[in-house]
Design an enzyme around this catalytic site. Structure first.
Site, mmCIF file in Angstrom:
data_model
loop_
_atom_site.group_PDB
_atom_site.id
_atom_site.type_symbol
_atom_site.label_atom_id
_atom_site.label_comp_id
_atom_site.label_asym_id
_atom_site.label_seq_id
_atom_site.Cartn_x
_atom_site.Cartn_y
_atom_site.Cartn_z
ATOM 1 N N MET A 113 28.209 36.519 56.131
ATOM 2 C CA MET A 113 28.746 36.591 57.508
ATOM 3 C C MET A 113 28.129 35.501 58.380
ATOM 4 O O MET A 113 27.809 35.725 59.551
ATOM 5 C CB MET A 113 28.491 37.981 58.109
ATOM 6 C CG MET A 113 29.143 39.111 57.332
ATOM 7 S SD MET A 113 28.499 40.746 57.751
ATOM 8 C CE MET A 113 26.870 40.692 56.959
ATOM 9 N N ASP A 117 37.445 48.612 52.604
ATOM 10 C CA ASP A 117 37.234 47.725 53.737
ATOM 11 C C ASP A 117 37.995 46.418 53.573
ATOM 12 O O ASP A 117 38.723 46.206 52.603
ATOM 13 C CB ASP A 117 35.735 47.468 53.969
ATOM 14 C CG ASP A 117 35.056 46.832 52.767
ATOM 15 O OD1 ASP A 117 35.687 46.007 52.084
ATOM 16 O OD2 ASP A 117 33.883 47.167 52.505
ATOM 17 N N ASP A 151 28.640 44.221 46.524
ATOM 18 C CA ASP A 151 27.778 45.307 46.070
ATOM 19 C C ASP A 151 27.448 46.209 47.251
ATOM 20 O O ASP A 151 27.132 45.711 48.347
ATOM 21 C CB ASP A 151 26.486 44.735 45.472
ATOM 22 C CG ASP A 151 25.571 45.816 44.946
ATOM 23 O OD1 ASP A 151 25.632 46.114 43.747
ATOM 24 O OD2 ASP A 151 24.792 46.388 45.751
ATOM 25 N N PRO A 177 33.409 40.344 44.249
ATOM 26 C CA PRO A 177 33.764 39.329 45.239
ATOM 27 C C PRO A 177 35.250 39.112 45.432
ATOM 28 O O PRO A 177 35.647 38.367 46.328
ATOM 29 C CB PRO A 177 33.107 38.058 44.675
ATOM 30 C CG PRO A 177 33.054 38.285 43.209
ATOM 31 C CD PRO A 177 32.829 39.760 43.022
ATOM 32 N N GLU A 219 68.434 41.523 9.508
ATOM 33 C CA GLU A 219 67.041 41.942 9.661
ATOM 34 C C GLU A 219 66.700 42.280 11.107
ATOM 35 O O GLU A 219 65.867 43.148 11.378
ATOM 36 C CB GLU A 219 66.106 40.852 9.129
ATOM 37 C CG GLU A 219 66.150 40.686 7.617
ATOM 38 C CD GLU A 219 65.790 41.968 6.878
ATOM 39 O OE1 GLU A 219 64.975 42.760 7.397
ATOM 40 O OE2 GLU A 219 66.343 42.199 5.781
ATOM 41 N N THR A 247 27.715 40.938 43.546
ATOM 42 C CA THR A 247 27.625 40.611 44.963
ATOM 43 C C THR A 247 28.304 39.278 45.250
ATOM 44 O O THR A 247 28.434 38.407 44.377
ATOM 45 C CB THR A 247 26.163 40.582 45.424
ATOM 46 O OG1 THR A 247 26.130 40.405 46.848
ATOM 47 C CG2 THR A 247 25.393 39.445 44.775
ATOM 48 N N ALA A 248 28.746 39.107 46.497
ATOM 49 C CA ALA A 248 29.494 37.915 46.874
ATOM 50 C C ALA A 248 28.704 36.639 46.620
ATOM 51 O O ALA A 248 29.273 35.616 46.237
ATOM 52 C CB ALA A 248 29.892 38.011 48.346
ATOM 53 N N TRP A 259 78.712 43.504 7.224
ATOM 54 C CA TRP A 259 77.751 43.254 6.139
ATOM 55 C C TRP A 259 76.410 43.822 6.560
ATOM 56 O O TRP A 259 76.027 43.733 7.740
ATOM 57 C CB TRP A 259 77.629 41.752 5.881
ATOM 58 C CG TRP A 259 76.506 41.395 4.925
ATOM 59 C CD1 TRP A 259 76.572 41.350 3.572
ATOM 60 C CD2 TRP A 259 75.158 41.070 5.284
ATOM 61 N NE1 TRP A 259 75.355 41.009 3.041
ATOM 62 C CE2 TRP A 259 74.452 40.825 4.086
ATOM 63 C CE3 TRP A 259 74.466 40.958 6.495
ATOM 64 C CZ2 TRP A 259 73.109 40.490 4.048
ATOM 65 C CZ3 TRP A 259 73.130 40.624 6.458
ATOM 66 C CH2 TRP A 259 72.459 40.391 5.249
ATOM 67 N N LYS A 262 36.511 45.992 58.942
ATOM 68 C CA LYS A 262 35.855 45.515 60.155
ATOM 69 C C LYS A 262 35.865 43.991 60.166
ATOM 70 O O LYS A 262 35.627 43.334 59.161
ATOM 71 C CB LYS A 262 34.400 46.005 60.233
ATOM 72 C CG LYS A 262 34.270 47.505 60.307
ATOM 73 C CD LYS A 262 32.845 47.927 60.561
ATOM 74 C CE LYS A 262 31.967 47.743 59.332
ATOM 75 N NZ LYS A 262 32.288 48.710 58.273
#
Length: 464
Positions: A385, A250, A305, A227, A22, A333-334, A44, A272
């Site tokens: 930041m 970035d 975002d 994020p 099979e 957004t973060a 067989w 940056k």
């Protein structure tokens, strides 16, 4: 990748299957989906294999395997129940440069059979390298559920008009834009519904229009990458990343997300860090505009975002001034990602009735914020930041009336496996020995909701 994925042209392929139980029958039925010539050798044979005795592509030989069976063969599947025989055939095949697969014995497989979604001429093949077959089956089921059953019609339609488009439109970019418009629009819908006459009429009209304006207009998409966790990308973000000619990204775009960008897209890094800008913001704005003017589909990929401390507004001002079309694709957004993965609800009936996002690093390098408005116990504060200015943030908030016992959390590399969370209070956070080890990107969350972290944390352990 241990196994390099490749699709073989089976038109003149000669395949040998040793073993006709099979397991061998399943390989036979799989290869019969192609035009390959197949020889099955076994003393067989099960009923399933015998049922193919009259098939024009199949030759059945009922006897033990012999070395000469490998003559003029391109690949061999070994599916006997004798491990010694399997190993011997493997060695013989490798010596003769015949591709060999010993079924259910990955170390003896020069190639492996992928999990296949067949919508010919569209074929999708997936592999786990033999280490996670159940997971692979699960992923296949997911894909089967989202890929239209009639996608094969669209594949056949594309094949029919491929040369016509190539002869009509000059340049790979022009042809790609045209096909993307077709596949995203009404023509594709008509093809999938079987209304080919209408689809072909509309196709001819669209192709003539494209011929008269062969250089497509460049467009910019400001895309929020979220994020960090690629599973948090929106469907639209992923689709545009797969279409982009140029991706400008970035520092906050994770490597896992960048891996999802189309392979042949040009990737331009403009990251940056504090006091170290690869490109000044105005130069980034100009770069994006110039790439679009060259007719490229540009994705400006930004962590989080684009419109929440992402300078998206500054970038589209330049695009508007230069008359370049653009669209904005929001991302998680973060603040939302970090709070959710740290088990810190940004709002809670018993703790905070509002949330404020603030930057810990203003344009001129200062942290000159409205501290009176920020220093309220019934709200949650999130500082982007804010790691460098953390001592000033703690000092200013307490000076303007916020209790020194107010909880505070630092969340580093939120949503990624490397996520770290350090907690304390406005009075103690700077004395925490873990605080100096935190590195950007780190978000600062201040408020009573931080006290819920220990109880609600589901993703990472607290460092205290």
């Amino acid at each position: 990748m241990q196994y390099f994925p490749v699709f073989l042209d089976a038109k003149d392929l000669h395949c040998l299957i040793v073993g006709a139980g099979e397991v061998g029958a399943r390989k036979l039925e799989l290869i019969l989906k192609t035009p390959a010539t197949i020889t099955v050798v076994a003393p067989w044979m099960c009923d399933t294999v015998k049922s193919y005795a009259s098939h024009p592509q199949v030759t059945l030989i009922e006897r033990e395997f012999e070395q000469d069976d490998l003559n003029a063969k391109d690949m061999v599947f070994v599916a006997t129940s004798d491990e010694t025989t399997n190993a011997d055939i493997h060695d013989l095949a490798r010596a003769r440069k015949v591709l060999v697969n010993v079924v259910d014995n990955t170390p003896l497989c020069q190639f492996i059979t992928p999990s296949i979604i067949d919508r010919s001429p569209i074929t999708i093949a997936m592999s786990s390298g033999g280490v996670a077959p159940v997971l692979l089956r699960y992923l296949r089921q997911k894909l089967e559920s989202v890929i239209p059953a009639n996608i094969s019609r669209l594949g056949a339609f594309s094949e029919k008009f491929r040369n016509k488009v190539k002869q009509t439109l000059d340049g790979v970019t022009a042809r790609r834009y045209f096909w993307e418009d077709v596949l995203d629009g009404d023509i594709a819908e008509l093809v999938e519904k079987g209304q080919n006459d209408k689809a072909e009429a509309q196709f001819d009209i669209a192709l003539e229009a494209a011929r008269q304006n062969q250089k497509p207009q460049g467009q910019v998409y400001l895309v929020g990458a979220g994020p960090g966790d690629p599973d948090l990308l929106t469907f639209r973000a992923l689709r545009l990343m797969q279409k982009a000619d140029v991706v400008v990204y970035d520092r906050l775009v994770s490597p896992q997300i960048l891996e999802l960008v189309r392979r042949d897209a040009e990737k331009i890094y403009v990251g940056k860090t504090k006091s170290n800008h690869t490109l000044p913001q105005q130069d980034i704005n100009t770069l994006i505009a110039e790439q679009a003017k060259q007719g490229n589909r540009v994705v400006r990929l930004k962590g989080g975002d684009p419109f929440i401390f992402g300078r998206g507004g500054e970038e589209i001002q330049t695009l508007i001034e230069q008359g370049i079309d653009f669209q904005v694709v929001p991302g998680i957004t973060a603040a939302s990602g970090a709070a959710s993965y740290a088990g810190i609800p940004l709002t809670h009936r018993d703790h905070a009735q509002s949330v404020t996002f603030a930057t810990g690093h203003l344009k001129d390098g200062t942290i000159d914020l409205n501290w009176n408005a920020l220093a309220h116990a019934s709200q949650t504060l999130v500082f982007y930041m804010g790691l460098t200015g953390l001592p000033i943030i703690c000092k200013k908030l307490t000076e303007h009336g916020l209790s020194a016992e107010t909880p505070i959390a630092l969340v580093q590399q939120a949503t990624l496996p490397e996520q770290r969370v350090v907690t304390g209070t406005l009075a103690t956070i700077m004395d925490n020995p873990e605080t100096p080890t935190m590195k950007p990107p780190t978000l600062v969350i201040v408020g009573s909701v931080v006290s819920l972290h220990r109880k609600l944390d589901w993703f990472t352990r607290t460092v205290e």
